[in-house]
Scaffold this motif. Structure first.
Motif, mmCIF file in Angstrom:
data_model
loop_
_atom_site.group_PDB
_atom_site.id
_atom_site.type_symbol
_atom_site.label_atom_id
_atom_site.label_comp_id
_atom_site.label_asym_id
_atom_site.label_seq_id
_atom_site.Cartn_x
_atom_site.Cartn_y
_atom_site.Cartn_z
ATOM 1 N N ILE A 179 3.568 64.286 23.157
ATOM 2 C CA ILE A 179 4.342 63.140 22.665
ATOM 3 C C ILE A 179 3.438 62.188 21.886
ATOM 4 O O ILE A 179 3.788 61.684 20.813
ATOM 5 C CB ILE A 179 5.022 62.412 23.837
ATOM 6 N N LEU A 227 13.211 59.659 27.946
ATOM 7 C CA LEU A 227 12.000 60.447 28.164
ATOM 8 C C LEU A 227 11.486 60.413 29.602
ATOM 9 O O LEU A 227 11.486 59.379 30.266
ATOM 10 C CB LEU A 227 10.902 59.916 27.232
ATOM 11 N N CYS A 254 13.322 63.937 14.891
ATOM 12 C CA CYS A 254 13.409 64.910 15.976
ATOM 13 C C CYS A 254 12.469 66.074 15.722
ATOM 14 O O CYS A 254 12.035 66.303 14.590
ATOM 15 C CB CYS A 254 14.838 65.441 16.120
ATOM 16 N N ILE A 285 16.142 69.250 27.506
ATOM 17 C CA ILE A 285 15.357 70.336 28.094
ATOM 18 C C ILE A 285 16.332 71.378 28.643
ATOM 19 O O ILE A 285 17.313 71.017 29.291
ATOM 20 C CB ILE A 285 14.444 69.804 29.213
ATOM 21 N N CYS A 300 18.424 71.446 18.561
ATOM 22 C CA CYS A 300 17.611 70.285 18.202
ATOM 23 C C CYS A 300 18.066 69.756 16.848
ATOM 24 O O CYS A 300 17.880 70.427 15.822
ATOM 25 C CB CYS A 300 16.130 70.649 18.152
ATOM 26 N N LYS A 343 2.259 67.192 28.521
ATOM 27 C CA LYS A 343 3.466 66.730 27.840
ATOM 28 C C LYS A 343 3.224 65.368 27.191
ATOM 29 O O LYS A 343 3.624 65.143 26.038
ATOM 30 C CB LYS A 343 4.633 66.648 28.829
ATOM 31 N N GLN A 386 15.057 63.096 25.124
ATOM 32 C CA GLN A 386 14.663 64.491 25.316
ATOM 33 C C GLN A 386 15.855 65.336 25.733
ATOM 34 O O GLN A 386 16.796 64.850 26.350
ATOM 35 C CB GLN A 386 13.568 64.603 26.396
ATOM 36 N N SER A 442 12.547 73.071 24.049
ATOM 37 C CA SER A 442 13.046 71.722 24.273
ATOM 38 C C SER A 442 13.110 70.956 22.957
ATOM 39 O O SER A 442 12.680 71.436 21.915
ATOM 40 C CB SER A 442 12.161 70.983 25.283
ATOM 41 N N CYS A 443 13.651 69.740 23.004
ATOM 42 C CA CYS A 443 13.819 68.922 21.807
ATOM 43 C C CYS A 443 13.559 67.465 22.154
ATOM 44 O O CYS A 443 13.972 66.992 23.232
ATOM 45 C CB CYS A 443 15.232 69.088 21.249
ATOM 46 N N TYR A 444 12.890 66.756 21.253
ATOM 47 C CA TYR A 444 12.585 65.343 21.454
ATOM 48 C C TYR A 444 12.933 64.574 20.186
ATOM 49 O O TYR A 444 12.650 65.040 19.071
ATOM 50 C CB TYR A 444 11.107 65.150 21.817
#
Length: 273
Positions: free
Chosen positions: A193, A182, A148, A272, A138, A189, A270, A156-158
Motif C-alpha cells: 500500500i 482498508l 484503483c 478481497i 477491480c 501488505k 479494498q 484482490s483490488c484496492y
C-alpha cells in the motif's frame, strides 16, 4: 506445497475439484473444475483437451502461467470468457492495465464472469502449468478523484479515494462500491500500500476502538488487532481528546496514529476474494 490429486479420486468425483492449490495431472485431458481458491492445471500431452472452469458467482477468474510465458502459450490454447465454445477469447495483449497495479505481478488474463473454458489446440512443447485463481473484479476508478489497482496481489483490488470524508462516511463510501475500508494485517501488505500511495495523503483505515476504549479491531473484518501486526507511532495511540479511529500517515511519519473519527481524510477501499 501443492498436493497431487490421485486420478482415481478425480474420476470418482466426475472430474470435479474444489480445494486450495490442487494440481491436476497432465494425463487427464479436460474436465470440469470448481475453483474455491486456487488450482493448477498441467498442460495435457494430448490435443483437443477442454477444461470448463467455474468459481462462485460473484467472483471472476484470473489465469497465469507458473512456468513459461502466458502470451506465448496462446499458440497452444484458447481461454474463453465463459463456458460456451462461442464465448469470446481472452488475449493477454487485450488486457487493460490498472494505473496503480504492481509492476512485478505475473502476466495474467482476467475473465469478466465466474466461468471460463480453456481449450488446448495442441500439446505445448514445454511443461506448461496454468494457475487459476478466484479473484474480485477491480474497477479502474470509483469516480472522481480516485485510483484503483491490483496493488497487493493478482486476486484482490484496492482503490484510493482522494475526496476527504470523516471515518463513517468513508466506510459508507467503500461499502457503496461493494468494498470495505482498508485493513493492514501484515507488514508486507502495508508496504505494498505504501509503495502505491504512501506519499500522497493521509488515509483512513477501518481500525477503531470506538466500541470499547483500548480494544482496537478491524471494523471491516471484525478481527481484533491484538495479537497481530501493528505499526503505531511512538506514544500512539494516545486517545487525545477522544481519538477512536486510525489513519496511516506515511507522508510525515510512516506509522499509525489515532485521530477523532469526525476529522476528514482520504481513504483506501479494498475488495478481497
Amino acid at each position: 506445497m501443492v498436493n497431487i490429486i490421485p486420478i482415481f479420486l478425480i474420476l470418482l468425483s466426475t472430474l470435479l475439484s474444489s480445494s486450495h492449490g490442487n494440481v491436476i495431472e497432465s494425463r487427464l485431458c479436460g474436465g470440469r473444475v470448481f475453483v474455491e481458491n486456487t488450482i493448477v492445471i498441467e498442460a495435457p500431452v494430448h490435443e483437443d483437451c477442454h477444461w470448463d472452469i467455474q468459481t462462485q458467482e460473484d467472483r471472476i477468474l484470473v489465469i497465469t502461467a507458473l512456468n513459461g510465458d502466458l502470451k506465448e502459450a496462446q499458440e497452444f490454447l484458447a481461454i474463453h470468457d465463459g463456458s460456451g465454445k462461442e464465448s469470446p477469447i481472452l488475449l493477454v495483449e487485450n488486457q487493460k492495465k490498472h494505473e496503480r497495479s504492481r509492476k512485478d505481478l505475473p502476466v495474467a488474463v482476467y475473465t469478466t464472469q465466474s466461468t471460463a473454458s480453456i481449450r488446448f489446440k495442441k500439446a505445448p512443447t514445454s511443461n506448461l502449468q496454468l494457475k487459476i485463481q478466484k479473484a474480485v473484479e477491480c474497477p479502474f476508478s470509483l469516480g472522481t478523484e480516485s485510483q484503483c489497482g491490483r496493488v497487493v496481489d493478482e486476486v484482490s483490488c484496492y482503490c484510493a479515494t482522494f475526496t476527504k470524508r470523516n471515518h463513517g462516511s468513508q466506510t459508507s463510501y467503500c461499502n457503496s462500491h461493494i468494498m470495505k475500508l482498508l485493513t493492514l494485517e501484515t507488514n508486507e501488505k502495508e508496504q505494498a500500500i505504501h509503495a502505491a500511495w504512501g506519499y500522497e495523503s493521509y488515509f483512513w483505515t477501518s481500525l477503531t476502538d470506538a466500541q470499547q476504549e483500548g480494544h482496537w479491531y478491524w471494523q471491516s473484518t471484525g478481527v481484533n488487532l491484538y495479537p497481530g501486526y501493528a505499526n503505531w507511532c511512538d506514544t500512539q495511540p494516545d486517545d487525545a481528546n477522544g481519538e477512536d479511529c486510525m489513519h496511516i500517515n506515511y507522508r510525515a511519519t510512516g506509522c499509525w496514529n489515532d485521530y477523532a473519527c469526525s476529522l476528514q481524510f482520504d481513504a483506501i477501499c479494498q475488495a478481497i476474494p
